[in-house]
Design an enzyme around this catalytic site. Structure first.
Site, PDB file in Angstrom:
ATOM      1  N   GLY A  85      32.325  99.002  33.930  1.00  0.00           N
ATOM      2  CA  GLY A  85      30.914  99.212  33.650  1.00  0.00           C
ATOM      3  C   GLY A  85      30.056  98.598  34.731  1.00  0.00           C
ATOM      4  NE  ARG A  86      23.831  99.599  32.901  1.00  0.00           N
ATOM      5  CZ  ARG A  86      24.027  99.946  31.631  1.00  0.00           C
ATOM      6  NH1 ARG A  86      24.883  99.240  30.894  1.00  0.00           N
ATOM      7  NH2 ARG A  86      23.389 100.966  31.099  1.00  0.00           N
ATOM      8  CB  ILE A  87      29.291  93.239  34.687  1.00  0.00           C
ATOM      9  CG1 ILE A  87      27.945  93.054  33.979  1.00  0.00           C
ATOM     10  CG2 ILE A  87      29.774  91.911  35.256  1.00  0.00           C
ATOM     11  CD1 ILE A  87      28.018  92.168  32.746  1.00  0.00           C
TER      12      ILE A  87
ATOM     13  NE  ARG B   5      25.404 105.632  30.473  1.00  0.00           N
ATOM     14  CZ  ARG B   5      24.854 105.204  29.336  1.00  0.00           C
ATOM     15  NH1 ARG B   5      24.912 105.950  28.256  1.00  0.00           N
ATOM     16  NH2 ARG B   5      24.287 104.005  29.285  1.00  0.00           N
TER      17      ARG B   5
ATOM     18  CB  THR C 105      32.595  86.694  33.387  1.00  0.00           C
ATOM     19  OG1 THR C 105      32.846  87.972  33.991  1.00  0.00           O
ATOM     20  CG2 THR C 105      32.909  85.588  34.379  1.00  0.00           C
TER      21      THR C 105
ATOM     22  NE  ARG D 178      30.337  88.702  23.905  1.00  0.00           N
ATOM     23  CZ  ARG D 178      29.353  88.509  24.755  1.00  0.00           C
ATOM     24  NH1 ARG D 178      29.610  87.957  25.938  1.00  0.00           N
ATOM     25  NH2 ARG D 178      28.118  88.872  24.464  1.00  0.00           N
TER      26      ARG D 178
ATOM     27  CD  GLU E 157      31.500  81.163  24.115  1.00  0.00           C
ATOM     28  OE1 GLU E 157      30.282  81.293  24.347  1.00  0.00           O
ATOM     29  OE2 GLU E 157      32.371  81.857  24.676  1.00  0.00           O
TER      30      GLU E 157
ATOM     31  CG  HIS F 128      28.901  82.137  27.337  1.00  0.00           C
ATOM     32  ND1 HIS F 128      29.333  82.654  26.148  1.00  0.00           N
ATOM     33  CD2 HIS F 128      28.384  83.198  28.025  1.00  0.00           C
ATOM     34  CE1 HIS F 128      29.091  83.960  26.099  1.00  0.00           C
ATOM     35  NE2 HIS F 128      28.527  84.313  27.236  1.00  0.00           N
TER      36      HIS F 128
ATOM     37  N   GLY G 179      27.411  82.835  32.462  1.00  0.00           N
ATOM     38  CA  GLY G 179      27.323  84.105  33.173  1.00  0.00           C
ATOM     39  C   GLY G 179      25.910  84.574  33.469  1.00  0.00           C
TER      40      GLY G 179
END
Length: 315
Positions: free
Chosen positions: A146-148, A173, A232, A234, A263, A281, A283
């Site tokens: 995906g984007r990341i 996408r 990074t 989940r 977590e 956490h 990110g």
């Protein structure tokens, strides 16, 4: 949330803020559903199905500050008449930067070196002391594109000349060509192939029932001994007990984690190991991004109040 976000919310709405900065209990969350029309929430708030069994629910929108919504029982929320939104796009760059930082920290042993110096044990430069591995020319495997994931691929390729492999169940996408991955990135058919061929693996898949413990004893066995794992995404994507075992046994070289299965608790064995870097956490933890996340959530609230469609509706 950042002061600018809270000020904007307070200027527009009759707002009740959680000033303790500590997650609410399930009982308190149920009370909030009875009191508020809209709840702005984060990954720390665990919206279990039973919370939505509350009587006289007033809330109609859960506006999540963050992309992942695995902390929200979505079906239970919908049955209770709540819409759910998130904050995509705005977290991409800073989260990708932390993934790259973890790759550097693990492969170059930077966390270990910093702890060594602080302990007072450092005796000066020695030619073979604490040797790590260069990123240049190595193969980076990305799980979830995906984007990341694509942003990490671009940085790793452009800045360090890394070869990119990626694996995902669906085609990404890509709405904007600027967010595409590097041209030479190669898609592989299976997770096992990606793990076998990568010098470092970076996780960027969503947390779903299908991806829970995607990285486990069986899949970790496919990684070569010199390889590193970075997460990074989940925490529950990784079986932490299995990861701790292979790290302790040096069956992989190291790991860098920003998220955790339980977590905010961290598997104790991980904290005791030198070949793992542990971040709390961080990110999306920049002033700019956390402010943008809050404002993005607020945009969904504004749409809800106006009776318009939610820009970032989930599902």
């Amino acid at each position: 949330m950042p002061a600018a976000v809270e000020a904007e919310i307070a200027s527009r709405y009759d707002a009740l803020f959680n000033r303790t900065d500590v997650a609410l209990t399930a009982e308190q969350m149920a009370q909030v559903l009875q009191q508020a029309d809209v709840v702005i929430t984060t990954v720390t708030d665990k919206w279990h199905p039973g919370i939505f069994d509350t009587t006289s629910i007033r809330t109609k929108l859960l506006a999540n500050v963050g992309v992942g919504v695995n902390h929200i029982a979505l079906e239970a929320a919908r049955r209770a008449g709540l819409a759910v939104s998130n904050t995509p796009d705005v977290v991409t760059d800073d989260t990708a930067d932390v993934a790259i930082a973890l790759i550097l920290m693990t492969m170059r042993r930077l966390g270990e070196g910093e702890r060594h110096l602080r302990s007072g044990a450092w005796g000066g430069l020695r030619p073979t002391f604490m040797l790590g591995r260069t990123l240049r020319g190595k193969t980076l495997g990305i799980v979830g594109y995906g984007r990341i994931g694509r942003a990490v691929a671009r940085i790793a390729h452009d800045a360090f000349g890394m070869h990119i492999l990626w694996q995902a169940p669906r085609d990404p996408r890509v709405d904007d060509p600027a967010t595409a991955g590097p041209a030479g990135a190669q898609r592989v058919d299976t997770l096992e192939e990606l793990l076998q061929r990568s010098d470092v693996v970076s996780l960027h898949c969503p947390a779903t029932p299908e991806t829970r413990h995607l990285i486990n004893a069986a899949t970790l066995a496919h990684m070569p001994e010199h390889a590193y794992l970075v997460n990074t995404a989940r925490g529950d994507v990784v079986d932490e007990a299995a990861l701790a075992f292979v790290l302790k046994e040096r069956r992989i070289a190291g790991a860098g984690l920003d998220v955790y299965e339980f977590e905010p608790s961290v598997t104790p064995e991980l904290r005791d190991l030198e070949n793992v870097v542990l971040l709390p956490h961080l990110g999306s933890a920049t002033i700019e991004t956390r402010t943008n996340m809050g404002m993005r959530a607020l945009r969904n609230v504004e749409a809800f109040v106006a009776g318009a469609g939610l820009p970032d509706r989930v599902g």
